[in-house]
Design an enzyme around this catalytic site. Structure first.
Site, PDB file in Angstrom:
ATOM      1  N   LYS A   1     -47.070   9.252 -21.245  1.00 29.98           N
ATOM      2  CA  LYS A   1     -46.623   7.959 -20.732  1.00 29.98           C
ATOM      3  C   LYS A   1     -47.544   6.840 -21.201  1.00 29.98           C
ATOM      4  O   LYS A   1     -48.756   7.018 -21.132  1.00 29.98           O
ATOM      5  CB  LYS A   1     -46.642   8.050 -19.215  1.00 29.98           C
ATOM      6  CG  LYS A   1     -46.282   6.800 -18.482  1.00 29.98           C
ATOM      7  CD  LYS A   1     -46.393   7.059 -17.017  1.00 29.98           C
ATOM      8  CE  LYS A   1     -46.109   5.781 -16.275  1.00 29.98           C
ATOM      9  NZ  LYS A   1     -46.351   5.923 -14.868  1.00 29.98           N
TER      10      LYS A   1
ATOM     11  N   LYS B   1     -51.776   9.816 -19.632  1.00 29.55           N
ATOM     12  CA  LYS B   1     -51.241   8.527 -19.197  1.00 29.55           C
ATOM     13  C   LYS B   1     -52.203   7.440 -19.658  1.00 29.55           C
ATOM     14  O   LYS B   1     -53.387   7.462 -19.332  1.00 29.55           O
ATOM     15  CB  LYS B   1     -51.104   8.510 -17.681  1.00 29.55           C
ATOM     16  CG  LYS B   1     -50.600   7.175 -17.137  1.00 29.55           C
ATOM     17  CD  LYS B   1     -50.276   7.254 -15.666  1.00 29.55           C
ATOM     18  CE  LYS B   1     -49.850   5.903 -15.122  1.00 29.55           C
ATOM     19  NZ  LYS B   1     -49.531   5.962 -13.680  1.00 29.55           N
TER      20      LYS B   1
HETATM   21  C1  PBG Z   1     -48.598   4.494 -10.620  1.00 24.71           C
HETATM   22  C2  PBG Z   1     -47.464   4.549 -11.563  1.00 24.71           C
HETATM   23  C3  PBG Z   1     -47.208   3.573 -12.533  1.00 24.71           C
HETATM   24  C4  PBG Z   1     -46.020   3.937 -13.160  1.00 24.71           C
HETATM   25  C5  PBG Z   1     -45.574   5.123 -12.579  1.00 24.71           C
HETATM   26  N1  PBG Z   1     -46.494   5.505 -11.589  1.00 24.71           N
HETATM   27  C6  PBG Z   1     -47.920   2.313 -12.849  1.00 24.71           C
HETATM   28  C7  PBG Z   1     -49.370   2.300 -13.004  1.00 24.71           C
HETATM   29  O1  PBG Z   1     -50.009   3.287 -13.360  1.00 24.71           O
HETATM   30  O2  PBG Z   1     -49.916   1.228 -12.741  1.00 24.71           O
HETATM   31  C8  PBG Z   1     -45.385   3.123 -14.251  1.00 24.71           C
HETATM   32  C9  PBG Z   1     -43.967   3.371 -14.564  1.00 24.71           C
HETATM   33  C10 PBG Z   1     -43.313   2.326 -15.381  1.00 24.71           C
HETATM   34  O3  PBG Z   1     -43.918   1.378 -15.911  1.00 24.71           O
HETATM   35  O4  PBG Z   1     -42.088   2.437 -15.511  1.00 24.71           O
HETATM   36  N2  PBG Z   1     -49.191   5.631 -10.192  1.00 24.71           N
END
Ligand code: PBG
Length: 327
Positions: free
Chosen positions: A251, A197
């Site tokens: 992601k 991520k």
């Molecule tokens: C947080 C989380 C995020 C997303 C999913 N879980 C945002 C972040 O890490 O700040 C983002 C999903 C998206 O942008 O659609 N644990």
């Protein structure tokens, strides 16, 4: 030119030959639908930063899950929008077995039993500072956070989640969560780890949707990955598999297709992609401005994920795409 033997255009001559030769196909079952849940009854709120996306109270959430199931979508990913009054530095509400996420999971499992429920594991919906973990002197604590995440995962599993998805990027959390699940009679609950991520600006609209953007102090670069790194992503993925992840997620999606493709070739676990909020919103806003055809661009993006080797694609466009594919 007259003696040209190979003519590639013969492969594209008519709709029927193009259809036969299509190397990839999209089905509603490739798609996972993310949903935002809020407190209340018969409440829906439009998310300003994400055209076409709404937050739903549990009763309406159940109807949305039903709609998704009827379109052939096999799973949803659930995100709670937590009342700011319940947020604190430790994110204690995450460890309340009666919290919004747990109640939402129970309601979906009771009313739409055939749809898979993926529950996000991270503290950011619950912390006053908007970080995914516990903070001390400006540092995100790793091992202390992992203890909370393991407990959170067990509560979500007890509530009925089929898959828990740690999105926090703490070290060692997959092993700890696996152990906690196994010690709480949740051996059949799977782990979808957000293995690679990246610290991405494409999460902006999501943070608005869950109300964590205003709260977030600083950035997430000490736990989420540097967008410049691919070799490091392979190490992250290998570790999560070793720790017991059943599937892995990359992601965001489109800017990281190389990571998806490389991980598919290198590892034997199913790979999922998260086509994140910013990616979705770009298409929606471009359509609103009359410069792109959202439907066609969405399907084209989804084929990108399929070519790269994804088993599942989390996208806010899941219902739209499922409807288009049904036609
Ligand atoms: C947080 C989380 C995020 C997303 C999913 N879980 C945002 C972040 O890490 O700040 C983002 C999903 C998206 O942008 O659609 N644990």
């Amino acid at each position: 030119m007259g003696e040209q033997v190979v003519r590639m255009r013969r492969l594209r001559k008519t709709p029927w030959i193009r259809e036969i030769l299509s190397e990839n196909r999209l089905y509603a079952s490739d798609l996972i639908y993310p949903l935002f849940v809020i407190e209340g009854e018969s409440v829906s709120q439009k998310v300003a930063s994400m055209p076409g996306v709404e937050r739903y109270s549990i009763d309406l959430l159940v109807s949305k899950a039903r709609e998704a199931a009827n379109l052939g979508i096999q799973a949803i990913a659930l995100f709670p929008v937590v009342d700011p009054a319940l947020k604190c530095a430790e994110g204690k509400e995450a460890l309340n077995a009666q919290n919004l996420a747990c109640r939402a999971i129970k309601a979906i499992k009771e009313n739409v039993p055939e749809i898979g429920v993926i529950a996000d594991v991270a503290l950011d919906p619950y912390t006053s500072h908007g970080h995914d973990g516990l903070v001390e002197d400006g540092h995100i604590l790793n091992d202390e956070t992992v203890v909370s995440l393991s407990e959170q995962a067990v509560l979500l599993a007890n509530a009925g989640a089929d898959i828990v998805a740690p999105s926090d990027m703490m070290d060692g959390r997959v092993r700890a969560i696996r152990k906690a699940l196994d010690c709480s009679s949740n051996q059949n609950v799977s782990i979808l780890s957000y293995a690679a991520k990246f610290a991405s600006a494409y999460y902006g609209p999501f943070r608005d949707a869950v109300g964590s953007s205003g709260a977030l102090k600083g950035d997430k670069k000490t736990y989420q990955m540097n967008p410049a790194n691919a070799v490091e992503a392979m190490r992250e993925i290998a570790l999560d598999i070793d720790e017991g992840a059943d599937f892995i997620m990359i992601k965001p999606g489109l800017p990281y297709l190389d990571i998806i493709s490389a991980s598919k070739q290198r590892f034997d676990v199913p790979v999922f992609a998260y086509h994140v909020s910013g990616e979705y919103t770009m298409l929606k806003l471009a359509e609103e401005h009359g410069v792109l055809d959202y439907d066609r661009c969405l399907i084209e993006c989804l084929f990108g994920f399929k070519r790269a080797g994804c088993s599942g694609i989390i996208t806010y466009g899941a219902l739209d795409a499922a409807r288009l594919l049904g036609n």
